[in-house]
Design a protein around this motif. Structure first.
Motif, short mmCIF file in Angstrom:
data_model
loop_
_atom_site.label_atom_id
_atom_site.label_comp_id
_atom_site.label_asym_id
_atom_site.label_seq_id
_atom_site.Cartn_x
_atom_site.Cartn_y
_atom_site.Cartn_z
N VAL A 189 7.84 91.67 55.03
CA VAL A 189 8.73 90.69 55.65
C VAL A 189 9.37 91.32 56.88
O VAL A 189 10.09 92.31 56.77
N VAL A 190 9.06 90.77 58.03
CA VAL A 190 9.69 91.19 59.28
C VAL A 190 10.39 89.97 59.85
O VAL A 190 9.75 89.00 60.27
N LEU A 191 11.71 89.99 59.85
CA LEU A 191 12.48 88.85 60.32
C LEU A 191 12.60 88.88 61.84
O LEU A 191 12.62 89.95 62.46
N ASP A 192 12.67 87.70 62.44
CA ASP A 192 12.96 87.61 63.87
C ASP A 192 14.36 88.14 64.14
O ASP A 192 15.24 88.07 63.28
N ASP A 193 14.55 88.69 65.30
CA ASP A 193 15.87 89.26 65.65
C ASP A 193 16.87 88.12 65.86
O ASP A 193 16.84 87.43 66.87
N GLU A 194 17.74 87.94 64.88
CA GLU A 194 18.76 86.89 64.97
C GLU A 194 20.10 87.53 65.30
O GLU A 194 20.72 88.16 64.46
N HIS A 195 20.53 87.38 66.55
CA HIS A 195 21.77 88.04 66.97
C HIS A 195 23.00 87.42 66.34
O HIS A 195 24.05 88.04 66.27
N ASP A 196 22.85 86.15 65.88
CA ASP A 196 24.01 85.48 65.31
C ASP A 196 24.15 85.68 63.82
O ASP A 196 25.01 85.11 63.18
N GLU A 197 23.26 86.48 63.26
CA GLU A 197 23.32 86.74 61.82
C GLU A 197 23.75 88.17 61.58
O GLU A 197 23.32 89.09 62.27
N SER A 198 24.57 88.37 60.58
CA SER A 198 25.01 89.71 60.23
C SER A 198 23.87 90.46 59.54
O SER A 198 22.91 89.86 59.07
N GLU A 199 24.01 91.77 59.50
CA GLU A 199 22.99 92.60 58.84
C GLU A 199 22.89 92.26 57.36
O GLU A 199 21.80 92.26 56.78
#
Length: 259
Positions: free
Chosen positions: A137-147
């Protein structure tokens, strides 16, 4: 004081080295009880377990808690199975499992290599073998989501992979996401389901257990590789759809702002 030493022997009856260590522990140390699954060790349906102890009083105490409350089906299943196999038959499937161990390990490593993963080095475990799931699983870089939210989403998708294996009858596997935390009866377990609470990677284990012949071994790895490819394909379609939806939303927002 007051805390019993109970060993979860699981698949352990199939491993001579482990059994020798347990015998020694019972002789020179303290072991109150040993529990092992009948389905993992004797080719019977799930639902039964053997409870052993070097202290007969422990077995007597446990036995008094069960009369009239537990089903007799596991006992009957085990009795019929042992009668049908006999001692030589049971020794035969133990030897066959041991013979297939190296082949099983090599095939699992081959599947791991196909998907860019690597085997976990556990030389003393000759029944259950593990591989990493770092690239599953490689998630897209979501800047609005916390780690933390990204970790939860990643673990959710990793768990879905385990569900897919189960529904496709790929038995004997266990998929473990990293850093799972669960609270049960007021006790918090860090790294829930993992063999070590601080292990940082997702991983999958598969067991080379009794009852597996070469035909079953081959079918297992054919299904595993196909299911893995299907999962990756499904994830890629979901990613493309999400990107398209984001583009459509961006275009819509832009059109509205230009009015």
């Amino acid at each position: 004081a007051g805390i019993s030493h109970v060993i979860n022997h699981a698949y352990g009856l199939q491993c001579q080295a482990t059994n020798k260590l347990l015998n020694r522990a019972c002789t020179i140390g303290r072991v109150d009880a040993i529990i092992c699954s009948t389905d993992k060790n004797f080719l019977v349906p799930v639902g039964g377990a053997l409870i052993m102890s070097p202290n007969s009083k422990v077995i007597e105490t446990i036995s008094k808690n069960y009369p009239g409350r537990a089903s007799a089906s596991p006992v009957i299943d085990l009795f019929i199975t042992l009668l049908s196999m006999g001692l030589d038959g049971y020794k035969g499937i133990l030897n066959e499992r041991k013979r297939l161990t190296r082949q099983f390990r090599q095939r699992l490593e081959s599947v791991a290599n196909v998907f860019g993963e690597r085997p976990l080095n556990c030389p003393r475990n000759t029944i259950s073998f593990g591989i990493t799931l770092d690239k599953l699983v490689v998630l897209d870089d979501e800047h609005d989501e916390s780690e933390n939210l990204q970790q939860k989403e990643r673990n959710k998708q990793i768990t879905k992979f385990g569900s897919m294996l189960f529904t496709r009858c790929i038995s004997g596997t266990r998929v473990v996401p990293p850093n799972e935390t669960k609270t049960i009866s007021g006790h918090t377990f860090v790294g829930f389901g993992s063999s070590h609470e601080g292990y940082p990677r997702a991983y999958m284990t598969a067991a080379c257990a009794v009852g597996m012949g070469e035909a079953e071994l081959n079918e297992f790895f054919v299904r595993l590789e196909k299911s893995w490819k299907d999962y990756c394909s499904k994830r890629e379609k979901e990613r493309k759809k999400k990107n398209k939806d984001n583009v459509d939303k961006g275009m819509s927002d832009l059109a509205i702002s230009n009015k």
